[in-house]
Design an enzyme around this catalytic site. Structure first.
Site, PDB file in Angstrom:
ATOM      1  N   LYS A  27      -7.258   7.724  -2.281  1.00 36.94           N
ATOM      2  CA  LYS A  27      -8.539   8.201  -1.722  1.00 36.94           C
ATOM      3  C   LYS A  27      -9.090   9.369  -2.539  1.00 36.94           C
ATOM      4  O   LYS A  27      -9.334  10.474  -2.034  1.00 36.94           O
ATOM      5  CB  LYS A  27      -8.401   8.588  -0.252  1.00 36.94           C
ATOM      6  CG  LYS A  27      -8.091   7.396   0.660  1.00 36.94           C
ATOM      7  CD  LYS A  27      -8.279   7.749   2.122  1.00 36.94           C
ATOM      8  CE  LYS A  27      -8.005   6.564   3.040  1.00 36.94           C
ATOM      9  NZ  LYS A  27      -6.589   6.195   3.118  1.00 36.94           N
ATOM     10  N   LEU A  28      -9.311   9.120  -3.807  1.00 32.52           N
ATOM     11  CA  LEU A  28      -9.801  10.170  -4.709  1.00 32.52           C
ATOM     12  C   LEU A  28     -11.213  10.612  -4.308  1.00 32.52           C
ATOM     13  O   LEU A  28     -12.048   9.789  -3.906  1.00 32.52           O
ATOM     14  CB  LEU A  28      -9.803   9.654  -6.147  1.00 32.52           C
ATOM     15  CG  LEU A  28      -8.436   9.219  -6.690  1.00 32.52           C
ATOM     16  CD1 LEU A  28      -8.584   8.584  -8.068  1.00 32.52           C
ATOM     17  CD2 LEU A  28      -7.473  10.392  -6.758  1.00 32.52           C
ATOM     18  N   HIS A  29     -11.466  11.914  -4.429  1.00 35.39           N
ATOM     19  CA  HIS A  29     -12.793  12.461  -4.095  1.00 35.39           C
ATOM     20  C   HIS A  29     -12.909  13.815  -4.791  1.00 35.39           C
ATOM     21  O   HIS A  29     -12.361  14.815  -4.335  1.00 35.39           O
ATOM     22  CB  HIS A  29     -12.914  12.632  -2.573  1.00 35.39           C
ATOM     23  CG  HIS A  29     -14.289  12.982  -2.107  1.00 35.39           C
ATOM     24  ND1 HIS A  29     -14.679  12.869  -0.796  1.00 35.39           N
ATOM     25  CD2 HIS A  29     -15.373  13.426  -2.774  1.00 35.39           C
ATOM     26  CE1 HIS A  29     -15.939  13.255  -0.670  1.00 35.39           C
ATOM     27  NE2 HIS A  29     -16.382  13.593  -1.869  1.00 35.39           N
ATOM     28  N   ASP A  30     -13.614  13.845  -5.914  1.00 35.46           N
ATOM     29  CA  ASP A  30     -13.754  15.087  -6.685  1.00 35.46           C
ATOM     30  C   ASP A  30     -14.951  14.894  -7.616  1.00 35.46           C
ATOM     31  O   ASP A  30     -15.660  13.882  -7.528  1.00 35.46           O
ATOM     32  CB  ASP A  30     -12.452  15.356  -7.468  1.00 35.46           C
ATOM     33  CG  ASP A  30     -12.202  16.853  -7.662  1.00 35.46           C
ATOM     34  OD1 ASP A  30     -13.161  17.571  -8.036  1.00 35.46           O
ATOM     35  OD2 ASP A  30     -11.065  17.302  -7.457  1.00 35.46           O
ATOM     36  N   ARG A  33       2.748  -1.104  11.112  1.00 40.15           N
ATOM     37  CA  ARG A  33       3.777  -1.179  12.148  1.00 40.15           C
ATOM     38  C   ARG A  33       3.972  -2.530  12.812  1.00 40.15           C
ATOM     39  O   ARG A  33       5.112  -2.845  13.185  1.00 40.15           O
ATOM     40  CB  ARG A  33       3.505  -0.088  13.193  1.00 40.15           C
ATOM     41  CG  ARG A  33       3.802   1.296  12.636  1.00 40.15           C
ATOM     42  CD  ARG A  33       3.135   2.393  13.417  1.00 40.15           C
ATOM     43  NE  ARG A  33       1.692   2.356  13.258  1.00 40.15           N
ATOM     44  CZ  ARG A  33       0.850   3.177  13.868  1.00 40.15           C
ATOM     45  NH1 ARG A  33       1.313   4.098  14.686  1.00 40.15           N
ATOM     46  NH2 ARG A  33      -0.448   3.092  13.638  1.00 40.15           N
ATOM     47  N   GLN A  71      -3.518   3.082  17.198  1.00 41.18           N
ATOM     48  CA  GLN A  71      -4.723   2.340  16.839  1.00 41.18           C
ATOM     49  C   GLN A  71      -5.500   1.998  18.108  1.00 41.18           C
ATOM     50  O   GLN A  71      -4.930   1.505  19.073  1.00 41.18           O
ATOM     51  CB  GLN A  71      -4.377   1.044  16.072  1.00 41.18           C
ATOM     52  CG  GLN A  71      -3.719   1.283  14.721  1.00 41.18           C
ATOM     53  CD  GLN A  71      -4.724   1.713  13.650  1.00 41.18           C
ATOM     54  OE1 GLN A  71      -5.867   2.055  13.953  1.00 41.18           O
ATOM     55  NE2 GLN A  71      -4.278   1.729  12.405  1.00 41.18           N
ATOM     56  N   THR A 127     -12.020   6.100  10.190  1.00 39.08           N
ATOM     57  CA  THR A 127     -12.156   5.782  11.621  1.00 39.08           C
ATOM     58  C   THR A 127     -11.722   6.943  12.503  1.00 39.08           C
ATOM     59  O   THR A 127     -11.956   6.936  13.700  1.00 39.08           O
ATOM     60  CB  THR A 127     -11.331   4.529  11.982  1.00 39.08           C
ATOM     61  OG1 THR A 127     -10.034   4.680  11.435  1.00 39.08           O
ATOM     62  CG2 THR A 127     -11.985   3.280  11.453  1.00 39.08           C
ATOM     63  N   ASP A 157      -3.293   3.988  -2.639  1.00 31.79           N
ATOM     64  CA  ASP A 157      -4.255   4.548  -1.680  1.00 31.79           C
ATOM     65  C   ASP A 157      -4.330   6.062  -1.842  1.00 31.79           C
ATOM     66  O   ASP A 157      -3.865   6.820  -0.995  1.00 31.79           O
ATOM     67  CB  ASP A 157      -3.820   4.158  -0.265  1.00 31.79           C
ATOM     68  CG  ASP A 157      -4.890   4.443   0.770  1.00 31.79           C
ATOM     69  OD1 ASP A 157      -6.057   4.663   0.385  1.00 31.79           O
ATOM     70  OD2 ASP A 157      -4.556   4.438   1.970  1.00 31.79           O
ATOM     71  N   LYS A 206       0.846  -1.208   0.000  1.00 35.26           N
ATOM     72  CA  LYS A 206       0.000   0.000   0.000  1.00 35.26           C
ATOM     73  C   LYS A 206       0.875   1.250   0.000  1.00 35.26           C
ATOM     74  O   LYS A 206       1.633   1.496   0.940  1.00 35.26           O
ATOM     75  CB  LYS A 206      -0.910   0.016   1.230  1.00 35.26           C
ATOM     76  CG  LYS A 206      -1.819   1.247   1.274  1.00 35.26           C
ATOM     77  CD  LYS A 206      -2.853   1.123   2.366  1.00 35.26           C
ATOM     78  CE  LYS A 206      -2.462   1.744   3.676  1.00 35.26           C
ATOM     79  NZ  LYS A 206      -2.461   3.216   3.685  1.00 35.26           N
TER      80      LYS A 206
HETATM   81  O1  C5P Z   1       0.825   0.782  11.193  1.00 31.28           O
HETATM   82  P1  C5P Z   1      -0.628   0.412  11.055  1.00 31.28           P
HETATM   83  O2  C5P Z   1      -0.860  -1.094  10.997  1.00 31.28           O
HETATM   84  O3  C5P Z   1      -1.500   1.104  12.065  1.00 31.28           O
HETATM   85  O4  C5P Z   1      -1.011   0.970   9.613  1.00 31.28           O
HETATM   86  C1  C5P Z   1      -2.323   0.929   9.147  1.00 31.28           C
HETATM   87  C2  C5P Z   1      -2.421   1.602   7.830  1.00 31.28           C
HETATM   88  O5  C5P Z   1      -3.793   1.700   7.490  1.00 31.28           O
HETATM   89  C3  C5P Z   1      -1.857   3.022   7.776  1.00 31.28           C
HETATM   90  O6  C5P Z   1      -1.354   3.239   6.453  1.00 31.28           O
HETATM   91  C4  C5P Z   1      -3.081   3.867   8.028  1.00 31.28           C
HETATM   92  O7  C5P Z   1      -2.988   5.143   7.443  1.00 31.28           O
HETATM   93  C5  C5P Z   1      -4.167   3.057   7.350  1.00 31.28           C
HETATM   94  N1  C5P Z   1      -5.503   3.311   7.851  1.00 31.28           N
HETATM   95  C6  C5P Z   1      -5.872   3.126   9.174  1.00 31.28           C
HETATM   96  N2  C5P Z   1      -7.143   3.387   9.577  1.00 31.28           N
HETATM   97  C7  C5P Z   1      -8.042   3.830   8.693  1.00 31.28           C
HETATM   98  C8  C5P Z   1      -7.696   4.016   7.364  1.00 31.28           C
HETATM   99  C9  C5P Z   1      -6.392   3.753   6.978  1.00 31.28           C
HETATM  100  O8  C5P Z   1      -5.059   2.699   9.993  1.00 31.28           O
HETATM  101  N3  C5P Z   1      -9.263   4.038   9.087  1.00 31.28           N
END
Ligand code: C5P
Length: 234
Positions: free
Chosen positions: A64-67, A209, A188, A117, A62, A34
């Site tokens: 995330k297009l929006h237009d 991560r 998270q 989220t 990724d 990604k």
């Molecule tokens: O490091 P981690 O596992 O938290 O990475 C999760 C990935 O998913 C990151 O690129 C983050 O930007 C993305 N993401 C997220 N939550 C969302 C949308 C995208 O963690 N709601």
């Protein structure tokens, strides 16, 4: 893409060499890499194309297009040459916008992001969404499916309801996944283990991560972590 690979690695680094090294270390365990807006803004189309050549794995672009539909169509026509497997758009851009992306990328799984989220119920109300985040996410997933999207991004807590609403044909992709052995310490909050997310109906898991922090211990450690997580969801 090997059918049984389910992990999409979030290549969240502003350093090109690090991104290359992560891809080399983990290929074979990862369904898709990604690359997001930060990478695209830094290294551009050419940078994505260069990384693309490093492995046989798929690309999850990724953006995330929006237009308006015409503008999204124009952007999609350009990035389609990078042959991403997945390309994200915001479902809240509406039916015509999603359809414009779909129509201009027949070989790409246009992937609709439902509710970020990061938005609380109050935030959603402030931008005009009624109902709970879950209700909004289900509604947007149905809208995206009707417009031709082939994948949906949602939080782990929304997987089951969205899977029930959209059926089995559409891929569900979820971030916010944390292995049971993962110590806390990052941002998270509403998380689910890989095994539970797959059991709830997810097709792919976006993981960053919990894999990339192993890079500090070397390429071998990162490779082993990716292999172990891939095996845990097969
Ligand atoms: O490091 P981690 O596992 O938290 O990475 C999760 C990935 O998913 C990151 O690129 C983050 O930007 C993305 N993401 C997220 N939550 C969302 C949308 C995208 O963690 N709601």
């Amino acid at each position: 893409m090997s059918n049984d690979l389910k992990i999409i690695l979030a290549v969240d680094t502003p350093d090109f060499e690090t991104a290359s090294a992560w891809i080399k270390a983990t290929q074979g365990s990862i369904a898709a890499y990604k690359l997001g807006l930060e990478f695209f803004a830094t290294f551009g189309y050419e940078g994505v194309a260069r990384l693309r050549e490093l492995s046989d794995a798929e690309l999850f672009l990724d953006l995330k297009l929006h237009d308006i539909p015409n503008t999204v169509a124009g952007a999609v026509k350009q990035v389609v040459n990078l042959a991403p497997k997945f390309l994200t758009v915001h479902a809240s851009g509406g039916h015509e916008m999603i359809k414009a992306a779909v129509d201009n990328a027949p070989d790409v799984d246009i992937t609709a992001v439902t509710i970020l989220t990061s938005l609380s119920q109050d935030d959603l109300g402030a931008i005009g969404f009624s109902g709970t985040p879950l209700e909004s996410a289900v509604k947007l997933a149905l809208l995206a499916k009707a417009a031709g999207a082939r994948a949906i991004v949602c939080s782990p807590l929304e997987i089951a309801a969205i899977r029930e609403a959209i059926g089995s044909e559409i891929s569900i992709i979820t971030p916010g996944v944390r292995p049971a052995d993962e110590r806390g310490g990052d941002d998270q909050r509403r998380v689910m283990t890989p095994e539970l997310a797959i059991a709830a109906g997810a097709s792919y898991l976006v993981i960053g991560r919990p894999i990339t922090r192993f890079w500090a211990d070397g390429a071998q450690a990162m490779a082993e972590r990716a292999q172990a997580l891939a095996a845990s969801v097969n």
